[in-house]
Scaffold this active site. Structure first.
Site, PDB file in Angstrom:
ATOM      1  N   LYS A 294     -61.734  43.783  39.702  1.00  0.00           N
ATOM      2  CA  LYS A 294     -61.809  45.103  40.353  1.00  0.00           C
ATOM      3  C   LYS A 294     -60.716  46.042  39.833  1.00  0.00           C
ATOM      4  O   LYS A 294     -60.984  47.217  39.575  1.00  0.00           O
ATOM      5  CB  LYS A 294     -61.717  44.935  41.873  1.00  0.00           C
ATOM      6  CG  LYS A 294     -62.973  44.298  42.468  1.00  0.00           C
ATOM      7  CD  LYS A 294     -62.736  43.882  43.907  1.00  0.00           C
ATOM      8  CE  LYS A 294     -64.001  43.380  44.569  1.00  0.00           C
ATOM      9  NZ  LYS A 294     -63.746  42.758  45.878  1.00  0.00           N
TER      10      LYS A 294
ATOM     11  N   ILE B 128     -65.971  51.244  50.575  1.00  0.00           N
ATOM     12  CA  ILE B 128     -65.026  52.342  50.317  1.00  0.00           C
ATOM     13  C   ILE B 128     -65.484  53.159  49.105  1.00  0.00           C
ATOM     14  O   ILE B 128     -65.704  52.592  48.036  1.00  0.00           O
ATOM     15  CB  ILE B 128     -63.603  51.806  50.017  1.00  0.00           C
ATOM     16  CG1 ILE B 128     -63.127  50.913  51.146  1.00  0.00           C
ATOM     17  CG2 ILE B 128     -62.630  52.945  49.773  1.00  0.00           C
ATOM     18  CD1 ILE B 128     -61.804  50.206  50.838  1.00  0.00           C
TER      19      ILE B 128
HETATM   20  N1  HSE Z   1     -65.805  38.497  47.720  1.00  0.00           N
HETATM   21  C1  HSE Z   1     -65.502  39.874  47.678  1.00  0.00           C
HETATM   22  C2  HSE Z   1     -64.365  40.172  48.624  1.00  0.00           C
HETATM   23  C3  HSE Z   1     -66.701  40.695  48.044  1.00  0.00           C
HETATM   24  O1  HSE Z   1     -64.092  39.327  49.490  1.00  0.00           O
HETATM   25  O2  HSE Z   1     -63.723  41.216  48.520  1.00  0.00           O
HETATM   26  C4  HSE Z   1     -66.471  42.175  47.923  1.00  0.00           C
HETATM   27  O3  HSE Z   1     -66.350  42.561  46.591  1.00  0.00           O
END
Ligand code: HSE
Ligand code: NDP
Length: 404
Positions: free
Chosen positions: A200, A131
């Site tokens: 994130k 994305i």
């Molecule tokens: N382990 C992460 C997820 C990978 O499942 O979103 C993507 O950042």
């Protein structure tokens, strides 16, 4: 010819090489030059693989190769990724990474080195897989004041919750499949305990609000306590359970949180299934914009990394500005956030009904045939700290989930 090197030949690293091979002429056309993978660094050997002849085990070969202008870091983890990336930037090589642990821990410092060197440190794939969200936050949305970011930021946990709900799989089976599909982190605790989504939302919040949000300051709960019975209760309430990550600017105070939520089926996030992610960004003028797509996986993520390589190649001696100050942003606790809560209790409803009403007032009781040992109830809207205080007076509570 622009030579690149790839650090780490795992799920994403092999995807990067595959995407560059497969879409070679189109990528070169969009770059205006020829992108060539000159070296791949990994700990292992890959006999018979396409990269066998360009594989190296010594990072210094890449660092000291003046022909390598762009380095892709897809090893994961903070060390040695941080040391390698910093050395590459200081040596005048742009770096593109999918490593959110690295970006959340050292993003502003690495951005500053890249700026000082008139090169680039790009990390589109570190949030939301395929994305586009980093670039929009850094360019398309710069005219507005961002008030809120909310979304599903982890593909593994969304895949697990979807498989448990739709296919009736148990947690462990769904996690094993997510690992097999290449979605999960090397240590999947980062996914299921919410740490990955936490990093994130820290990255997105830092970019949106312009100062560093320390991921360690963000209240984080994962999905490891969510059971198949919780999912049945959610269905009975016309909801899905989703791991949501959010941050808000309310009158100059900043809040952030990661936790599982009950999301009504009428809410757009309830329809985001499997490995897909979705992110709402609310601005003071633009209102809501939503970003949606594959949140993890080899080729979708590799495409985001390679798009950064193309951008870095187009701006070899020019920094693409990223505003993320090293100054810290203070977060305010969420204890005054007001919402409804779903609570599960072991035991007979008739034995605790009065106590629950005394504590919470007008609750809605919920019973399902699958829960033979207990029952559930939904509280009226109340502040987190008040909820916690009342809940402490209810015996035999087996779980609670917030309502979105
Ligand atoms: N382990 C992460 C997820 C990978 O499942 O979103 C993507 O950042
Ligand atoms: P993998 O574990 O599949 O790949 C990492 C690779 O790097 C492995 O081959 C590993 O070798 C190698 N490696 C590790 N340390 C070193 C080192 N010191 N020197 C050389 N090679 C090393 O991880 P992924 O490809 O899944 O993820 C890579 C990064 O991308 C992580 O930061 C992850 O969070 C991120 N990401 C992953 C997504 C996904 O869907 N998988 C999506 C978005 C981001 P070995 O196996 O021998 O240890």
């Amino acid at each position: 010819m622009i030579n690149i090197a790839v650090l780490g030949y795992g799920t994403i690293g092999s995807g990067v090489v595959e995407v560059i091979d497969r879409n070679n002429s189109s990528i070169d056309g969009k770059t205006g030059d020829n992108i060539r993978v000159k070296h791949v660094l990994d700990l292992r050997d890959f006999p018979g693989d396409r990269v066998e002849s360009i594989l190296v085990h010594d990072f210094d070969i890449i660092l000291n190769d003046p022909e390598v202008k762009i380095v892709v870091e897809v090893m994961g983890g903070v060390e040695p990724a941080y040391t390698f990336v910093k050395k590459c930037l200081l040596a005048g090589k742009s770096v593109c990474t999918s490593n959110k642990e690295l970006v959340a821990a050292h993003g502003p410092e690495l951005i500053k080195i890249a700026k000082d060197k008139s090169i680039n440190f790009l990390f589109e794939a570190s949030v939301g897989g395929a994305i586009p969200i980093i670039r929009p936050l850094c360019s398309s949305l710069t005219a507005d004041r961002i008030l809120e970011i909310k979304g599903i930021l982890n593909g593994t946990t969304n895949y697990i919750l979807t498989q448990m709900d739709v296919e009736g799989w148990d947690f462990d089976r769904a996690l094993s499949k997510a690992q097999e599909l290449g979605y999960a982190e090397r240590n999947p605790e980062a996914d299921i305990e919410g740490y990955d989504a936490c990093r994130k939302i820290a990255i997105l919040s830092s970019l949106a609000f312009g100062k560093s949000v320390n991921y360690e300051d963000i209240y984080t709960e994962g999905i490891s306590k969510i059971t198949a019975t919780d999912i049945k209760y959610a269905g009975k309430m016309d909801c899905k359970i989703k791991l949501l990550a959010s941050s808000e600017n309310i009158d100059g105070k900043y809040y952030a949180m990661v936790a599982p939520f009950l999301v009504k089926s009428s809410h757009p996030l309830s329809g985001v299934s499997g490995v897909f992610n979705a992110i709402f960004v609310k601005g003071s003028e633009i209102d809501d914009v939503m970003f949606y797509g594959s949140g993890a996986g080899k080729l979708p993520t590799a495409c985001a990394v390679v798009a950064d390589v193309v951008d870095a190649a187009r701006h070899l001696n020019e920094n693409i500005q990223t505003i993320w100050s090293e100054e810290g942003l203070e977060l305010t606790g969420s204890e005054n956030a007001t919402r409804r809560f779903f609570v599960r209790v072991f035991g007979k409803r008739s034995e605790c009904e009065n106590r629950i009403k005394e504590e919470f007032g007008a609750v809605d009781f919920i019973e399902i045939p699958e829960d033979t040992d207990g029952f559930g109830f939904v509280t009226p809207a109340l502040a987190e700290k008040s909820f916690d205080a009342h809940l402490a007076n209810i015996p035999n509570v087996s779980g609670r989930i917030r309502f979105e």
